[in-house]
Scaffold this motif. Structure first.
Motif, mmCIF file in Angstrom:
data_model
loop_
_atom_site.group_PDB
_atom_site.id
_atom_site.type_symbol
_atom_site.label_atom_id
_atom_site.label_comp_id
_atom_site.label_asym_id
_atom_site.label_seq_id
_atom_site.Cartn_x
_atom_site.Cartn_y
_atom_site.Cartn_z
ATOM 1 N N PHE A 1 -15.714 16.305 18.279
ATOM 2 C CA PHE A 1 -16.825 15.966 19.157
ATOM 3 C C PHE A 1 -16.718 16.582 20.549
ATOM 4 O O PHE A 1 -17.725 16.957 21.137
ATOM 5 C CB PHE A 1 -16.965 14.444 19.263
ATOM 6 C CG PHE A 1 -17.332 13.816 17.948
ATOM 7 C CD1 PHE A 1 -18.613 13.928 17.444
ATOM 8 C CD2 PHE A 1 -16.387 13.140 17.201
ATOM 9 C CE1 PHE A 1 -18.957 13.371 16.223
ATOM 10 C CE2 PHE A 1 -16.711 12.575 15.980
ATOM 11 C CZ PHE A 1 -18.005 12.692 15.489
ATOM 12 N N ASP A 2 -15.491 16.674 21.063
ATOM 13 C CA ASP A 2 -15.322 17.282 22.389
ATOM 14 C C ASP A 2 -15.123 18.789 22.294
ATOM 15 O O ASP A 2 -15.081 19.473 23.307
ATOM 16 C CB ASP A 2 -14.127 16.661 23.120
ATOM 17 C CG ASP A 2 -14.312 15.168 23.364
ATOM 18 O OD1 ASP A 2 -15.464 14.692 23.351
ATOM 19 O OD2 ASP A 2 -13.291 14.479 23.551
ATOM 20 N N ARG A 3 -14.928 19.295 21.083
ATOM 21 C CA ARG A 3 -14.738 20.716 20.790
ATOM 22 C C ARG A 3 -13.553 21.308 21.548
ATOM 23 O O ARG A 3 -13.587 22.462 21.987
ATOM 24 C CB ARG A 3 -16.003 21.511 21.050
ATOM 25 C CG ARG A 3 -17.082 21.223 20.051
ATOM 26 C CD ARG A 3 -18.259 22.067 20.311
ATOM 27 N NE ARG A 3 -18.880 21.633 21.544
ATOM 28 C CZ ARG A 3 -20.159 21.690 21.788
ATOM 29 N NH1 ARG A 3 -20.966 22.174 20.917
ATOM 30 N NH2 ARG A 3 -20.642 21.274 22.925
ATOM 31 N N LEU A 4 -12.505 20.510 21.703
ATOM 32 C CA LEU A 4 -11.271 21.029 22.283
ATOM 33 C C LEU A 4 -10.535 21.810 21.205
ATOM 34 O O LEU A 4 -10.691 21.535 20.012
ATOM 35 C CB LEU A 4 -10.383 19.881 22.765
ATOM 36 C CG LEU A 4 -10.950 18.991 23.867
ATOM 37 C CD1 LEU A 4 -9.967 17.870 24.193
ATOM 38 C CD2 LEU A 4 -11.273 19.795 25.114
ATOM 39 N N SER A 5 -9.727 22.769 21.610
ATOM 40 C CA SER A 5 -8.881 23.436 20.625
ATOM 41 C C SER A 5 -7.915 22.393 20.086
ATOM 42 O O SER A 5 -7.647 21.373 20.729
ATOM 43 C CB SER A 5 -8.115 24.588 21.272
ATOM 44 O OG SER A 5 -7.130 24.077 22.141
ATOM 45 N N LEU A 6 -7.376 22.632 18.905
ATOM 46 C CA LEU A 6 -6.457 21.664 18.313
ATOM 47 C C LEU A 6 -5.236 21.482 19.213
ATOM 48 O O LEU A 6 -4.728 20.373 19.374
ATOM 49 C CB LEU A 6 -6.041 22.109 16.906
ATOM 50 C CG LEU A 6 -5.274 21.074 16.097
ATOM 51 C CD1 LEU A 6 -6.074 19.780 15.938
ATOM 52 C CD2 LEU A 6 -4.906 21.641 14.739
ATOM 53 N N GLU A 7 -4.786 22.563 19.821
ATOM 54 C CA GLU A 7 -3.631 22.494 20.707
ATOM 55 C C GLU A 7 -3.898 21.579 21.903
ATOM 56 O O GLU A 7 -3.085 20.721 22.247
ATOM 57 C CB GLU A 7 -3.282 23.900 21.182
ATOM 58 C CG GLU A 7 -2.069 23.978 22.061
ATOM 59 C CD GLU A 7 -1.715 25.409 22.403
ATOM 60 O OE1 GLU A 7 -0.591 25.803 22.087
ATOM 61 O OE2 GLU A 7 -2.559 26.118 22.981
ATOM 62 N N VAL A 8 -5.054 21.734 22.532
ATOM 63 C CA VAL A 8 -5.390 20.925 23.695
ATOM 64 C C VAL A 8 -5.672 19.481 23.284
ATOM 65 O O VAL A 8 -5.258 18.543 23.964
ATOM 66 C CB VAL A 8 -6.584 21.539 24.468
ATOM 67 C CG1 VAL A 8 -7.059 20.619 25.579
ATOM 68 C CG2 VAL A 8 -6.202 22.909 25.032
ATOM 69 N N ALA A 9 -6.349 19.290 22.141
ATOM 70 C CA ALA A 9 -6.606 17.928 21.644
ATOM 71 C C ALA A 9 -5.292 17.200 21.387
ATOM 72 O O ALA A 9 -5.146 16.026 21.732
ATOM 73 C CB ALA A 9 -7.450 17.985 20.373
ATOM 74 N N ALA A 10 -4.338 17.895 20.787
ATOM 75 C CA ALA A 10 -3.035 17.285 20.506
ATOM 76 C C ALA A 10 -2.341 16.902 21.808
ATOM 77 O O ALA A 10 -1.836 15.782 21.943
ATOM 78 C CB ALA A 10 -2.167 18.252 19.705
ATOM 79 N N MET A 11 -2.333 17.823 22.760
ATOM 80 C CA MET A 11 -1.676 17.561 24.039
ATOM 81 C C MET A 11 -2.347 16.389 24.747
ATOM 82 O O MET A 11 -1.676 15.504 25.286
ATOM 83 C CB MET A 11 -1.716 18.814 24.916
ATOM 84 C CG MET A 11 -0.910 18.670 26.192
ATOM 85 S SD MET A 11 -0.940 20.149 27.214
ATOM 86 C CE MET A 11 0.039 21.267 26.224
ATOM 87 N N LYS A 12 -3.670 16.358 24.718
ATOM 88 C CA LYS A 12 -4.422 15.284 25.365
ATOM 89 C C LYS A 12 -4.067 13.922 24.771
ATOM 90 O O LYS A 12 -4.032 12.919 25.476
ATOM 91 C CB LYS A 12 -5.918 15.549 25.212
ATOM 92 C CG LYS A 12 -6.804 14.489 25.805
ATOM 93 C CD LYS A 12 -8.264 14.816 25.606
ATOM 94 C CE LYS A 12 -9.130 13.692 26.153
ATOM 95 N NZ LYS A 12 -10.540 13.934 25.895
ATOM 96 N N CYS A 13 -3.786 13.889 23.473
ATOM 97 C CA CYS A 13 -3.497 12.629 22.783
ATOM 98 C C CYS A 13 -2.002 12.331 22.681
ATOM 99 O O CYS A 13 -1.595 11.351 22.058
ATOM 100 C CB CYS A 13 -4.135 12.642 21.398
ATOM 101 S SG CYS A 13 -5.934 12.755 21.469
ATOM 102 N N GLY A 14 -1.179 13.207 23.242
ATOM 103 C CA GLY A 14 0.255 12.949 23.291
ATOM 104 C C GLY A 14 1.002 13.186 21.997
ATOM 105 O O GLY A 14 2.011 12.530 21.740
ATOM 106 N N VAL A 15 0.506 14.119 21.175
ATOM 107 C CA VAL A 15 1.224 14.472 19.945
ATOM 108 C C VAL A 15 1.499 15.969 19.946
ATOM 109 O O VAL A 15 0.871 16.726 20.681
ATOM 110 C CB VAL A 15 0.440 14.080 18.663
ATOM 111 C CG1 VAL A 15 0.184 12.585 18.617
ATOM 112 C CG2 VAL A 15 -0.869 14.831 18.557
ATOM 113 N N SER A 16 2.425 16.386 19.126
ATOM 114 C CA SER A 16 2.737 17.813 19.060
ATOM 115 C C SER A 16 1.632 18.555 18.314
ATOM 116 O O SER A 16 0.898 17.974 17.505
ATOM 117 C CB SER A 16 4.070 18.032 18.342
ATOM 118 O OG SER A 16 3.930 17.767 16.960
ATOM 119 N N TYR A 17 1.540 19.845 18.598
ATOM 120 C CA TYR A 17 0.569 20.679 17.897
ATOM 121 C C TYR A 17 0.853 20.664 16.395
ATOM 122 O O TYR A 17 -0.064 20.599 15.585
ATOM 123 C CB TYR A 17 0.609 22.109 18.439
ATOM 124 C CG TYR A 17 -0.258 23.049 17.647
ATOM 125 C CD1 TYR A 17 -1.631 23.041 17.789
ATOM 126 C CD2 TYR A 17 0.305 23.937 16.729
ATOM 127 C CE1 TYR A 17 -2.436 23.893 17.056
ATOM 128 C CE2 TYR A 17 -0.489 24.783 15.984
ATOM 129 C CZ TYR A 17 -1.856 24.765 16.144
ATOM 130 O OH TYR A 17 -2.646 25.596 15.407
#
Length: 166
Positions: A17-33
């Protein structure tokens, strides 16, 4: 470390929904890529393709410019996959590789040229997004202790990029 389902859902929402890259989405949520990538692959295997969901979300609520951006993003993904295959596959004769590379370059240049007429800000936005993704990767690799601070700043900075580049 096992993460709760709500964390997986947050990563999916940020990606779809926010169209973040998977890398940035993972970082934003506190998990590893790697964890986010595994979740995305597991979801696809069970019928929840995050890429298709992202495309459907964009098409259902987006303007013609949003659809144009999604189509351009799809082309870039296919371009990279084709380049990777041409580089990796040593069974393709050199003369054929040259022809395929020329054809690929021509298609890419024509699409980018057409895209600039429809979406003049796309080139600037793509460059800005690439820089942000490279910075995220750099921080994750060289300064992991600053990942949380970067994530905290990233969201409001994303709003600034959206204001500037549409």
């Amino acid at each position: 470390m096992a993460h709760p389902q709500e964390t997986r859902d947050k990563v999916r929402r940020a990606y779809v929904f926010d169209r973040l890259s998977l890398e940035v989405a993972a970082m934003k949520c506190g998990v590893s890529y790697g964890t986010a990538s595994r979740w995305k692959n597991q979801s696809a295997e069970s019928g929840d393709n995050w890429d298709k969901a992202q495309s459907a979300q964009l098409l259902s609520g987006g303007s013609i410019e949003d659809i144009g951006r999604q189509m351009l993003a799809g082309l870039v993904t296919q371009y990279q996959a084709s380049m990777d295959e041409l580089t990796r596959n040593d069974k393709i004769a050199p003369a054929l590789k040259v022809q395929l590379l020329a054809s690929l370059a021509d298609a890419f240049n024509k699409t980018i040229s057409a895209s600039k007429r429809i979406l003049p800000e796309t080139s600037e936005l793509a460059t800005a997004m690439e820089v942000v993704q490279k910075l995220a990767s750099f921080i994750r690799t060289h300064y992991p202790q600053h990942a949380n601070a970067f994530t905290e700043v990233l969201e409001p900075f994303g709003d600034e990029l959206a204001k500037t580049y549409g």
